[in-house]
Design an enzyme around this catalytic site. Structure first.
Site, PDB file in Angstrom:
ATOM      1  N   TYR A 148     -10.379   7.925   0.815  1.00 21.17           N
ATOM      2  CA  TYR A 148     -10.773   7.075  -0.302  1.00 21.17           C
ATOM      3  C   TYR A 148     -10.507   7.786  -1.623  1.00 21.17           C
ATOM      4  CZ  TYR A 148     -13.632   4.337   3.016  1.00 21.17           C
ATOM      5  OH  TYR A 148     -14.078   3.567   4.040  1.00 21.17           O
ATOM      6  N   VAL A 156      -5.290   7.254  10.095  1.00 16.94           N
ATOM      7  CA  VAL A 156      -5.748   7.221   8.717  1.00 16.94           C
ATOM      8  C   VAL A 156      -6.345   5.854   8.449  1.00 16.94           C
ATOM      9  CG1 VAL A 156      -5.035   7.362   6.291  1.00 16.94           C
ATOM     10  CG2 VAL A 156      -3.965   8.828   8.014  1.00 16.94           C
ATOM     11  N   LYS A 157      -7.390   5.843   7.653  1.00 19.21           N
ATOM     12  CA  LYS A 157      -8.022   4.589   7.279  1.00 19.21           C
ATOM     13  C   LYS A 157      -8.072   4.530   5.756  1.00 19.21           C
ATOM     14  CE  LYS A 157     -11.848   2.051   6.294  1.00 19.21           C
ATOM     15  NZ  LYS A 157     -12.640   2.127   5.063  1.00 19.21           N
ATOM     16  N   VAL A 158      -7.451   3.476   5.191  1.00 18.63           N
ATOM     17  CA  VAL A 158      -7.505   3.282   3.734  1.00 18.63           C
ATOM     18  C   VAL A 158      -7.876   1.829   3.434  1.00 18.63           C
ATOM     19  CG1 VAL A 158      -5.875   5.102   3.082  1.00 18.63           C
ATOM     20  CG2 VAL A 158      -5.001   2.850   3.728  1.00 18.63           C
ATOM     21  N   VAL A 174      -9.128  10.065   9.693  1.00 19.45           N
ATOM     22  CA  VAL A 174      -9.544  10.402   8.338  1.00 19.45           C
ATOM     23  C   VAL A 174      -9.655   9.144   7.491  1.00 19.45           C
ATOM     24  CG1 VAL A 174      -8.917  11.642   6.229  1.00 19.45           C
ATOM     25  CG2 VAL A 174      -8.639  12.749   8.458  1.00 19.45           C
TER      26      VAL A 174
END
Lengths: 302, 302, 302, 302, 302
Positions: A171, A203-205, A168
């Protein structure tokens, strides 16, 4: 069997073996195989920002076969893209390079007033194309929160049922969030935590700034070390179930090589699981793109 | 076997043989058979603009049997129309002239404030009528982007499962786009790229102007050659996965024969895969309509 | 076998025998049997305008058994009504008088701001009640266009699969259309054309006036003869696939007998396929109602 | 409205109007319209006994268009046949001559040891072809009773739901039944009763002989008049819910005209609702076939 | 447009345009295009008799790409094979050579005591592979008749709904049929008739002998001319709805070229619609295989 990778997999104890198997493939591919770290090449910028803004700096990138070839040469763990790009390369790369199908996308020409990506692919497409995971973007902060969370709820469940893990992109954006607030430490940590709570496997932030956006949160952050990026990364990792969920960080807009690598060193120092680096690699020449990805791999492989 | 057509088909390596077979039929019918180029006759103007505005200039066009007969005589690759028109001619033409069922349509009497075509047919209708492909219009720029992209996502998947390729009409329109911006080079290239990313097999856009609409894109276009239409077409082809997806161009509103043909020569010079010519052919007398379509075929056949 | 009726049926070449058989029944019932012309009695005014406005002029009409009895005595081709009215009479009339189930209806008490009828019956109801066709109202011009076209798309497909033809009431209304515009020649012809393009077997519109509503259409109408109603009817027939789809006309609000018959003579002279006459028949006394329907039948039987 | 036909329809009070409407069509078509009597032309002998045994005596019968044309000329109420024959003529005859789709058939080349017809069509086929009823054969006496009764249970329910009545051919055969027993009075009456109890709207049996097959039934038949065929027919009618279900009789193998007509007179005298006459009509020359069907119609019309 | 082919298509009046379109493709491909005649190459012998028995005489046939290439070079109308063979060649040939997917197959190693082929493909497979028709084998005479007829009933309906015609291989076999009886004139004509009654669009049977197998049928055949093969073919054509359904004939076991061609001349003289020639072509050398297929095409093209 890599202990580092297997230790990470042990955190996903509720998932069926199919999901574990695909996560294991992700973790055991490329230059970082077995380290438990990830460097992923994502190319959805053509969809999100338009083809010329994405590929004019290095026109080889207009060709969908360029990117997976770059990822393999550099030793990335995986390549992520929308359905159109994967349709043209999946036959050649499935079973060789882990492919991640981005299931929703926004463009910069239109769409709803508050951010909400459009569904552009399905779990069935991911299976059809031999993908290793699905990807999905949520915008915590948007008025369309409920539609997005419902969509990802259903997709994670459907993907798990088919043996696919979910990544996910979280953003914070829209609603009352101001531009600066989107990368505030409290907001990024919160957005990462939400993604974990929704069931994301990865998770990607964005790397967080030192500011705190939410007034209600300020007191809680008084004692949280946040001066260096490494400290802030450490907090985000903590917010991701104390590190029991994989969280990786993007590099954001294209910038100088040294600036990129310095940021990655901080991410690594803070315990981040890796990076997802798009524009900073494919917008360079092929030689330079390979070089910067290899540098990233070297940093996380230490 | 035509090398040109087969080379194009090799770009669709993720599709099942049924989809390839129907694309092959499209590419191997009519005066351009085997060249890899397409001249398609579309007649949805009655639905989109009203019957008199469409057919009063050549009243033979009120009769649905006129158009496929025109397409066959001129040597077009295919005929595209809504379900009502195809219902009346499919028994006679299925298996002879490739038929494309337009699955959504707008009329000029009403509809939502921002553009969003209504679903007017189904993949099952396309099979029932013996069609070779489905057609669908998206309006990048519209507030209703998400509904439209979701619809085409589902229809492309359902059509592929039934062996049918998808042709996407991609018209930037609505939202904050001003009239001039709809045909700006950056916007047209972007709209074409979105259709490709959504999984379209063939994309149809308008010939782009030399203006750049999005301020964020201006820098990227500084070095893109865009003075002649041929140059701009070349950029749109590049935006369509470096030419790995078929992109064809409409001629827009009716105009003089020489103006039409000059435009087509530029489209051909720029590497465009062909044209979809409606009003400029069926609004002329039959003799003139056949003549201009044959001229188009001659241009692309060189 | 009537040549006139069979010639009309040959235009529906994509439909299965079940649909053809029910169209044949419609065309071969009553005083106009075999002529290819239709006089249909519709009674949905109770739903649309309220019972007293509909039936107070002739209180026999409150009783649902009155109307099919009137239709049979006069020699109508069919009787159309909502599910409630048909529920009370279908056992007695199925297989004797063709029944048309109106599948959607509006009332004057409430509903959405822009026109959109409510679904009030199903294809299964039509089979259950022994109906010969389904009926459906669309309002081209309304903001709710997409919902309505999607509904009729699905219902036409489902009805065809069950052997039932579809009759579409196409009333331009809502959105930016002003009252006068609803019966403008260009608007009526356009609304009729849309219904045909959506796959209607029979279209019902109002007799058009001589005004042209859409400014973009004015030029196209310069050479279209439109002085007499017959000329305007001829244009609407042309807009219905050059007469390859059956188009019938309503008489509109109740008026004097001679005015009604004069209008019907023009409709007949212009090549209209018949009329659907409700208030002008059932709001008169039974004797007068039968008389005016028989006069209509006589006019179209010439 | 025919009192005779309407009186019969009042016996089917649990059926929806769609079923009533189709029964009404059957009863109101042809030379017996309105009398409550039926003469039906069935042509499944090609399937059941082979083409040459069926059509060599009158080779016109090889052509599927011959039979409905014969039925119309003679004034039959309906034509019954398997899906193949109906596929070739339904477009021409649906809505004109009631068509009955036989949903199961046996051939004389093979099949299960004890009689059990194969499913050869569906209720959906009946709707698609515009049929007025479905037909189905059961073999009371067969070991496969339960499969057959289950099949007809499901088909009657599905057909009723679609507005179609069911006609059951009830032939005692198989198991311990000897050849003579198949037409014994007790056995025929029993088989007819079973069909009614299974929900058939119309039952078709063979004319019964005077013998009693079941030893347990002999006592019950002591006082039943059974000397003449008329008396035996009367008993079968009684077994069909005291005449509240329509029962019609076949003529069996081809024989002389006078023998056929004599039998029909007895059936009529006994209160039988009509006949289903195949080989005795279509195996004669066209003139003779029409003549014998007309004679049958005359007998039942008295 | 070929009148011969179009006349044949007019016999399929109940089918949707999709089915007509695929039949039209079959009739308009190869050396017999437009003549209304068919020469089809079938290769399911590997499945049915084993690979060595099938391909040892010409080992090129072990390679699945050999057969469609042979069919194209010779000018056949179509190529028929099981799913495995088609999986390897469909991408190359779909849209070029009509492909027929055989949906059931028997092998010589095992199976039920009485003949009943196993389902080996689906209608969805046929769409996926871009096929023009489905193929299916029934064995009239077998105890498993009911299962087979039920299977083909469902497959024909599903294929029609997807726009695909059905070709039925009808081989009398099993039960009480002795070997000689399988090709008796009455039995072959009966088996062909059954396939037509089940709804087959095209029937394939063996050339009949002059013997009559069924004692009940002997009388019916007294006046049927049956001395020459042409006469017997004529009778089988008659049994196929007087020629309103396409019936083609196999050549049976491999034999000398002159014997094969003599047989084909008789089939043509008797009005047969063509041949399906497998072992007699692919078991010869490529040159001889092409030559014999071309000779067949020449014979039927006269």
């Amino acid at each position: 069997m890599s202990t580092a990778a297997e230790n990470i997999l042990s955190n996903y104890s509720a998932d069926p073996p199919g999901v574990i198997g695909n996560l294991r493939r992700l973790l055991n591919t490329g230059g970082l195989a077995g380290t438990g770290k990830l460097v992923i090449l994502p190319v959805d910028q053509g969809f999100e920002h338009g083809p010329a803004r994405s590929f004019a700096p290095n026109p080889e990138g207009y060709d969908p076969s360029y990117h997976p070839s770059l990822a393999v040469e550099a030793g990335c763990n995986a390549y992520a893209a929308p359905i159109g790009f994967l349709d043209t390369v999946a036959r050649q790369y499935a079973g060789k390079l882990p492919l991640i199908l981005k299931l929703n996308n926004s463009d910069s020409l239109g769409g709803p007033a508050d951010p909400h990506s459009a569904l552009s692919g399905s779990v069935h497409d991911a299976l059809r194309l031999g993908c290793t995971a699905i990807g999905f973007t949520i915008y915590p902060g948007s008025e369309h929160r409920n539609e997005m969370y419902n969509e990802i709820r259903d997709l994670i469940a459907e993907a798990r049922d088919a043996g696919l893990p979910s990544i996910v992109w979280s953003y914070p954006r829209g609603g009352k969030l101001i531009k600066d607030g989107e990368t505030a430490l409290d907001v990024v940590a919160y957005a990462a935590h939400i993604a974990c709570q929704l069931g994301a496997h990865i998770v990607k932030v964005k790397p967080p700034g030192a500011n705190i956006e939410q007034s209600e949160a300020k007191k809680s952050y008084e004692k949280v070390p946040k001066e260096t990026l490494a400290e802030r990364i450490r907090h985000v990792v903590q917010a991701c179930f104390n590190g029991k969920r994989i969280v990786i960080f993007s590099g954001g807009p294209a910038k100088g090589t040294e600036a990129v690598l310095a940021e990655l060193r901080e991410i690594h120092a803070g315990g981040g699981y890796g990076t997802i680096m798009g524009r900073n690699s494919f917008q360079r020449s092929r030689a330079d793109g390979v070089a910067i990805l290899k540098s990233a791999i070297q940093i996380f492989g230490k």
